[in-house]
Design an enzyme around this catalytic site. Structure first.
Site, short mmCIF file in Angstrom:
data_model
loop_
_atom_site.label_atom_id
_atom_site.label_comp_id
_atom_site.label_asym_id
_atom_site.label_seq_id
_atom_site.Cartn_x
_atom_site.Cartn_y
_atom_site.Cartn_z
N CYS A 128 0.67 -7.75 11.74
CA CYS A 128 0.94 -7.91 13.17
C CYS A 128 0.18 -9.08 13.78
O CYS A 128 -0.01 -9.15 14.99
CB CYS A 128 0.64 -6.62 13.92
SG CYS A 128 1.83 -5.32 13.55
N TYR A 143 -1.78 -3.48 -6.85
CA TYR A 143 -1.51 -4.25 -5.64
C TYR A 143 -2.61 -4.17 -4.59
O TYR A 143 -3.00 -3.09 -4.17
CB TYR A 143 -0.19 -3.81 -5.00
CG TYR A 143 0.24 -4.81 -3.97
CD1 TYR A 143 0.91 -5.96 -4.35
CD2 TYR A 143 -0.12 -4.67 -2.64
CE1 TYR A 143 1.24 -6.93 -3.42
CE2 TYR A 143 0.21 -5.63 -1.71
CZ TYR A 143 0.89 -6.77 -2.11
OH TYR A 143 1.20 -7.72 -1.19
N ARG A 178 1.80 -12.29 -0.72
CA ARG A 178 0.46 -12.60 -0.19
C ARG A 178 -0.19 -13.77 -0.91
O ARG A 178 0.16 -14.10 -2.04
CB ARG A 178 -0.44 -11.36 -0.34
CG ARG A 178 0.09 -10.13 0.39
CD ARG A 178 -0.81 -9.74 1.52
NE ARG A 178 -0.21 -8.69 2.35
CZ ARG A 178 -0.73 -8.32 3.51
NH1 ARG A 178 -1.83 -8.89 3.96
NH2 ARG A 178 -0.15 -7.40 4.24
N HIS A 219 -10.48 -2.52 11.51
CA HIS A 219 -9.41 -3.39 10.99
C HIS A 219 -9.22 -4.53 12.00
O HIS A 219 -8.25 -4.55 12.75
CB HIS A 219 -8.14 -2.55 10.85
CG HIS A 219 -7.04 -3.21 10.07
ND1 HIS A 219 -5.73 -2.80 10.16
CD2 HIS A 219 -7.04 -4.21 9.18
CE1 HIS A 219 -4.97 -3.53 9.36
NE2 HIS A 219 -5.74 -4.41 8.76
N ASP A 264 -9.44 -9.85 8.79
CA ASP A 264 -8.88 -8.51 8.52
C ASP A 264 -9.84 -7.36 8.83
O ASP A 264 -9.40 -6.32 9.28
CB ASP A 264 -8.44 -8.43 7.05
CG ASP A 264 -7.47 -7.28 6.79
OD1 ASP A 264 -6.48 -7.16 7.54
OD2 ASP A 264 -7.71 -6.49 5.86
N LYS A 268 -9.70 -2.23 1.68
CA LYS A 268 -9.36 -1.15 2.59
C LYS A 268 -10.08 0.16 2.23
O LYS A 268 -10.53 0.90 3.10
CB LYS A 268 -7.85 -0.93 2.64
CG LYS A 268 -7.09 -2.12 3.23
CD LYS A 268 -7.65 -2.46 4.55
CE LYS A 268 -7.19 -3.71 5.26
NZ LYS A 268 -5.87 -4.22 5.17
N SER A 299 -1.36 -3.75 10.34
CA SER A 299 -1.01 -4.62 9.21
C SER A 299 0.23 -5.45 9.52
O SER A 299 1.21 -4.93 10.06
CB SER A 299 -0.75 -3.77 7.97
OG SER A 299 -1.91 -3.02 7.66
N ARG A 321 0.84 -1.19 0.00
CA ARG A 321 0.00 0.00 0.00
C ARG A 321 0.88 1.25 0.00
O ARG A 321 1.95 1.27 0.60
CB ARG A 321 -0.91 0.02 1.24
CG ARG A 321 -2.10 -0.93 1.13
CD ARG A 321 -3.00 -0.86 2.34
NE ARG A 321 -2.33 -1.34 3.53
CZ ARG A 321 -1.76 -0.60 4.45
NH1 ARG A 321 -1.81 0.74 4.37
NH2 ARG A 321 -1.15 -1.14 5.48
#
Ligand code: GTP
Ligand code: SPV
Ligand code: MN
Length: 618
Positions: free
Chosen positions: A287, A234, A402, A263, A310, A243, A285, A91
């Site tokens: 974590c 991406y 990912r 989130h 998420d 998001k 993110s 991002r």
């Protein structure tokens, strides 16, 4: 296939106000598609219906174009590898804009741009941006189609990779079009990779494996609930349902309508006595959300089932309790670190029907990334497409590589993961990546203290966004890059939601799996062993576990945390829970500086929490 009509080129499709924006019905949707097509000038417009047949057609096309590599079906059926441009791997927060009418509504943590200036800029970059390409129209539902907490959207994109990914990450079906035709509102999102194949002089150029543009725009218009994304293919930059919509735009809807878009992962935890609880947890993110969402407890008798990994949309239900849905239908998860000993459930989920992005390719046509196996293969093709051996001295997979896979394929998915009304939330966890200070687990004294814990999360930056990995930054509610409005107003909104929930409000906890010892190694084994922390949290909810009051919250009393069979360093438990007065007072100074950035918009209740923390530390 749905018919669409041609409109004159040169129309001005970027509306100046919400009133100009089509909001209802299929005719309006078609008109909007025509307007965007007139601006971006694709060769053709294709309505994507999310069916297996269409997904298959597009992945075959992407393989033929050299944009996807088909993995060996013997190891990984119907699965693919995408390699991005090396400049398009995460991002881009410095190119993400919140264009609210009033700059103060975006707040100091968002990049604000004046809406009409931004519209003019967008008009320029999008003009002709899809020349030589196909524009895909992807209608989607966030949450079960027609559900009371669900929302509809439509993404226009010139990337088949994005269309197919969106088909996995959301519910893409013709039922969405039926709802739109019946007048249901929908969010309009436009995406272009910004790599037209034909220039102004009608010169054609060849396509590349990962088209993108050095100039990127990830733009949200909160008032008109619109999203425009340019220049990146991406993940969070391009799959706009995720998001951009489910957090940035939805957080604004939630503020206006009294709910929460967060989130957060959602899990169902069942105790050895067979009692079920639902937990939601916000970590920044990379974590640990996907890992906790798929936890296989190390302690006997406990089970954890996945609901979301998420994003959570939470709303007070008719029964007065806070209920949550996972608005997504798939996982876009971090590959590195995902292995049989850390997240076996994810490994099992990825058996097939998966798109991998920026992982390494094995010689046998399967994929690999750091952490998948203890020993790396002797030879790989790395994420850039170059030869790699274990002594290459660089990772084979990008740290933010990912997987994209449907949630239904997860063996640990809960039966009620797609329940229309969501699940009742018993506890909320806030966490981050902190080498120091923050204990393994603590409980907030009450909702207000819980909001303070959420508002003051700080975490070491990860590879999920462009920037310096490891740098400590404030990430309130793990929403720093995702809150579509002034962060301080978000805290006020949380306080207001808590007021309404009253005695039905979930308990709030703070966790930190990442505290390090003096030698720089993690003090806590993490992963499956995090179940021990979950056990304490559940026992607290049940009123069965003890806690000791400290200035920063309630910590487990000695022996309350089950450490049986764990091989911890001699003073690890002390170190995991140590509350160091000086460093916490320093932390308070940083919190005050952080709060001051928001001036008078910080809720007085949070200033009071800070004052109380300082008082009790001294
Ligand atoms: P986003 O998808 O970016 O929002 O990330 P996420 O919050 O879902 O993080 P994820 O679960 O994918 O974990 C990110 C990284 O942290 C992976 O490399 C994991 O292996 C690692 N990780 C997750 N849980 C733990 C833990 O308990 N301990 C340690 N040491 N590492 C962990
Ligand atoms: C995150 O960065 O929090 C992610 C990946 O979940 S992305 O979809 O790129 O936002
Ligand atoms: Mn995330």
């Amino acid at each position: 296939e749905l018919p669409f009509t041609d409109t004159e080129r040169g129309a001005d499709p970027v509306p100046e106000s919400a009133a100009d924006r089509p909001a209802h019905g299929l005719d309006d949707l078609r008109a909007w598609v025509d307007e965007i097509a007139a601006l971006t000038e694709p060769d053709e417009v294709v309505w994507y219906d999310g069916s297996l047949r269409e997904a298959d057609r597009l992945t075959k096309l992407l393989v033929a174009e050299g944009k996807l590599i088909r993995l060996n079906p013997e190891w990984r059926p119907n699965s693919f590898l995408a390699r991005t441009d090396p400049g398009d791997v995460a991002r881009v927060e410095d190119r993400t804009f919140i264009c609210s009418d009033d700059e103060q509504d975006a707040g100091p943590t968002n990049n604000w741009r004046e809406p009409s200036t931004m519209r003019a800029e967008l008009r320029e970059v999008f003009a002709g941006s899809m020349r030589g390409r196909t524009l895909y129209v992807v209608p989607f539902s966030m949450g079960p189609v027609g559900g009371p907490i669900s929302q509809l959207g439509v993404q226009l994109t010139d990337s088949a990779y994005v269309a197919v990914s969106l088909g996995t990450m959301t519910r893409v079906t013709d039922d969405v079009l039926a709802l739109i035709d019946a007048g249901a509102p929908w969010v309009a999102t436009v995406h272009s990779v910004g790599y037209p194949l034909v220039d102004d002089h009608d010169h054609r150029r060849d396509d590349v494996a990962w088209p993108c543009n050095e100039t990127k725009y990830i733009v949200q218009f909160p008032e008109t609930r619109e999203i425009w994304s340019y220049g990146s293919g991406y993940g969070g930059n391009a799959i706009l349902a995720k998001k951009c919509f489910a957090l940035r735009i939805a957080s604004v809807m939630a503020r206006d309508e009294g709910w929460l878009a967060e989130h957060m992962l959602i899990v169902k935890v069942t105790s050895p006595e067979g009692r079920a609880y639902h937990l939601a947890a916000a970590f920044p993110s990379a974590c640990g959300k996907t890992n906790l969402a798929m936890l296989r407890p190390s302690i006997p008798g406990w089970t954890v089932e996945t609901i979301g990994d998420d994003i959570a949309w939470l709303r007070q239900g008719p029964d007065g309790r806070l209920r949550a849905i996972n608005p997504e239908a798939g996982f876009f998860g971090v590959a590195p670190g995902t292995g049989p000993s850390t997240n076996a459930t994810a490994v099992d989920t990825l058996w097939g029907n998966t798109i991998f992005t920026n992982v390494a390719l094995r010689d046998d046509g399967d994929v690999w990334w750091e952490g998948l196996t203890e020993q790396p293969p002797a030879h790989l093709i790395d994420w850039r497409g170059e030869d790699w051996t274990p002594d290459s001295g660089r990772p084979a997979a990008h740290p933010n590589s990912r997987f994209t896979v449907s949630a239904a394929q997860c063996p640990a998915i809960a039966d009620d993961w797609d329940a229309f009304d969501g699940v009742p939330i018993d506890a909320i966890l806030f966490g981050g990546r902190r080498a120091t200070n923050v204990p393994l687990v603590s409980q907030a004294r009450d909702w207000r203290h819980g909001v303070f814990l959420g508002a003051t999360i700080s975490s070491e930056q990860t590879a999920a966004a462009e920037g310096t990995v490891g740098e400590l930054r404030r990430d309130p509610f793990a929403m720093l890059p995702f809150c579509g409005y002034n962060m301080a107003d978000h805290w006020g909104h949380w306080l207001a939601v808590g007021e309404k929930l009253g005695g039905d409000a979930p308990a709030v906890f703070q966790v930190n799996w990442f505290r390090k010892g003096d030698d720089g190694s993690y003090l806590w084994p993490g992963f499956a062993e995090n179940a021990r922390v979950i056990e304490w949290i559940v026992r607290r909810i049940e009123g069965e576990a003890g806690a000791v009051q400290t200035p920063i919250g309630r910590l487990p009393i000695a022996d309350e945390l089950d450490l049986d069979g764990l091989d911890l360093a001699p003073d690890a438990v002390d170190a995991l829970f140590r509350v160091d007065q000086d460093s916490w007072l320093a932390e308070c100074d940083l919190t005050e500086e952080f709060f001051d950035r928001f001036g008078g918009r910080v809720p007085p209740a949070l200033r009071a929490e800070l004052a109380s923390l300082r008082y009790h530390l001294r």
